[in-house]
Design a protein around this motif. Structure first.
Motif, mmCIF file in Angstrom:
data_model
loop_
_atom_site.group_PDB
_atom_site.id
_atom_site.type_symbol
_atom_site.label_atom_id
_atom_site.label_comp_id
_atom_site.label_asym_id
_atom_site.label_seq_id
_atom_site.Cartn_x
_atom_site.Cartn_y
_atom_site.Cartn_z
ATOM 1 N N ARG A 163 -48.130 21.068 20.918
ATOM 2 C CA ARG A 163 -48.993 22.247 20.782
ATOM 3 C C ARG A 163 -48.879 22.706 19.342
ATOM 4 N N ILE A 164 -50.011 22.681 18.641
ATOM 5 C CA ILE A 164 -50.032 23.065 17.233
ATOM 6 C C ILE A 164 -51.454 23.425 16.833
ATOM 7 N N ARG A 165 -51.567 24.381 15.953
ATOM 8 C CA ARG A 165 -52.877 24.700 15.383
ATOM 9 C C ARG A 165 -53.038 23.834 14.138
ATOM 10 N N PRO A 166 -54.007 22.942 14.129
ATOM 11 C CA PRO A 166 -54.136 21.997 13.022
ATOM 12 C C PRO A 166 -54.324 22.645 11.655
ATOM 13 N N ASN A 167 -54.909 23.854 11.613
ATOM 14 C CA ASN A 167 -55.144 24.515 10.330
ATOM 15 C C ASN A 167 -54.017 25.460 9.926
ATOM 16 N N MET A 168 -52.918 25.441 10.674
ATOM 17 C CA MET A 168 -51.768 26.283 10.381
ATOM 18 C C MET A 168 -51.114 25.812 9.067
ATOM 19 N N LEU A 217 -53.929 14.010 13.478
ATOM 20 C CA LEU A 217 -54.523 14.599 14.673
ATOM 21 C C LEU A 217 -55.975 14.154 14.798
ATOM 22 N N PRO A 218 -56.398 13.823 16.011
ATOM 23 C CA PRO A 218 -57.786 13.427 16.224
ATOM 24 C C PRO A 218 -58.710 14.633 16.290
ATOM 25 N N THR A 219 -59.987 14.362 16.170
ATOM 26 C CA THR A 219 -60.983 15.403 16.372
ATOM 27 C C THR A 219 -61.204 15.587 17.878
ATOM 28 N N PRO A 224 -58.169 22.381 21.738
ATOM 29 C CA PRO A 224 -58.103 22.658 20.294
ATOM 30 C C PRO A 224 -56.698 22.773 19.705
ATOM 31 N N ASP A 225 -55.694 23.103 20.522
ATOM 32 C CA ASP A 225 -54.329 23.181 19.985
ATOM 33 C C ASP A 225 -53.334 22.379 20.818
ATOM 34 N N GLU A 226 -53.814 21.418 21.600
ATOM 35 C CA GLU A 226 -52.929 20.610 22.434
ATOM 36 C C GLU A 226 -53.270 19.133 22.298
ATOM 37 N N SER A 283 -42.226 26.643 12.478
ATOM 38 C CA SER A 283 -43.677 26.693 12.670
ATOM 39 C C SER A 283 -43.997 27.202 14.067
ATOM 40 N N PHE A 284 -45.195 27.721 14.215
ATOM 41 C CA PHE A 284 -45.667 28.134 15.531
ATOM 42 C C PHE A 284 -46.216 26.885 16.215
ATOM 43 N N ALA A 285 -45.307 26.108 16.810
ATOM 44 C CA ALA A 285 -45.669 24.836 17.437
ATOM 45 C C ALA A 285 -44.652 24.545 18.536
ATOM 46 N N ALA A 286 -45.023 23.646 19.439
ATOM 47 C CA ALA A 286 -44.124 23.253 20.519
ATOM 48 C C ALA A 286 -44.199 21.746 20.720
ATOM 49 N N VAL A 287 -43.046 21.165 21.015
ATOM 50 C CA VAL A 287 -42.934 19.745 21.320
ATOM 51 C C VAL A 287 -42.227 19.658 22.664
ATOM 52 N N VAL A 288 -42.910 19.088 23.662
ATOM 53 C CA VAL A 288 -42.377 19.074 25.023
ATOM 54 C C VAL A 288 -42.410 17.657 25.586
ATOM 55 N N ASP A 289 -41.266 17.197 26.073
ATOM 56 C CA ASP A 289 -41.179 15.886 26.726
ATOM 57 C C ASP A 289 -41.775 16.002 28.125
#
Length: 186
Positions: free
Chosen positions: A35-40, A54-56, A74-76, A100-106
């Motif tokens: 989970r991340i905002r690509p323009n962050m 990241l893909p479009t 858009p953010d996943e 960063s305002f992001a998450a990495v989840v297994d």
């Protein structure tokens, strides 16, 4: 290391095989939700450290041999990678995205991945999907839709295969649906 088992362990995929339709379970992959905002600020640099692009929307980048990054929203993003590389990737991703305002989840225990092939793969999918896969699921595209009554992620890496990802809790159900809906092609 314990033996890795899937939700479809022990099922006979040969029972689904026919002249124009085949199914195989793609095993030994890990699934990581990013989970991340690509323009962050700092996102491009952090993703670059991880070797990710990241893909479009509705797209994907990479490959199953390395890291396949699929757009989910858009953010996943859902990353599929060899199971043997998953733990190191998660550690590296958390380090690269620290602060960063992001998450990495297994989510490796959450999905089953099926590969559908044969000339009748779209006929079988048409019986179970509201999405017109034959017309709109083109090479390089990923969609989240319903497969019968189960939520699914479907994508096409090449012209000969459609990949169907379902939650483990629906994997047995999906297998049975495929068994019934492919019967005429065996």
């Amino acid at each position: 290391m314990a033996k890795f088992e899937t939700a479809l362990e022990g099922l006979d995929f040969n029972a689904l095989a026919g002249n124009g339709f085949q199914v195989s379970e793609e095993r030994n992959y890990g699934y990581v939700v990013l989970r991340i905002r690509p323009n962050m600020a700092g996102a491009v640099e952090a993703l670059g450290q991880l070797g990710l692009q990241l893909p479009t929307a509705l797209g994907m980048t990479g490959s199953l041999e390395t890291k396949l990054v699929k757009w989910i929203s858009p953010d996943e993003y859902l990353i599929t990678l060899p199971l043997s590389q998953k733990d190191a990737f998660i550690q590296d991703a958390k380090a690269a995205l620290k602060g960063s305002f992001a998450a990495v989840v297994d989510n490796s225990g959450g999905y089953s991945l099926l590969k559908l092939s044969g000339e009748h793969r779209y006929d079988v999918l048409a019986k179970n999907c509201v999405y017109d896969c034959a017309k709109f699921l083109t090479e390089g595209k990923v969609v989240s839709t319903l497969f019968s009554k189960a939520s699914a992620v479907m994508y096409q890496l090449d012209a000969n295969h459609v990949y169907l990802m379902v939650r483990w809790s629906f994997a047995d159900y999906a297998f049975k649906v495929l068994e019934v809906s492919s019967k005429e092609f065996r």
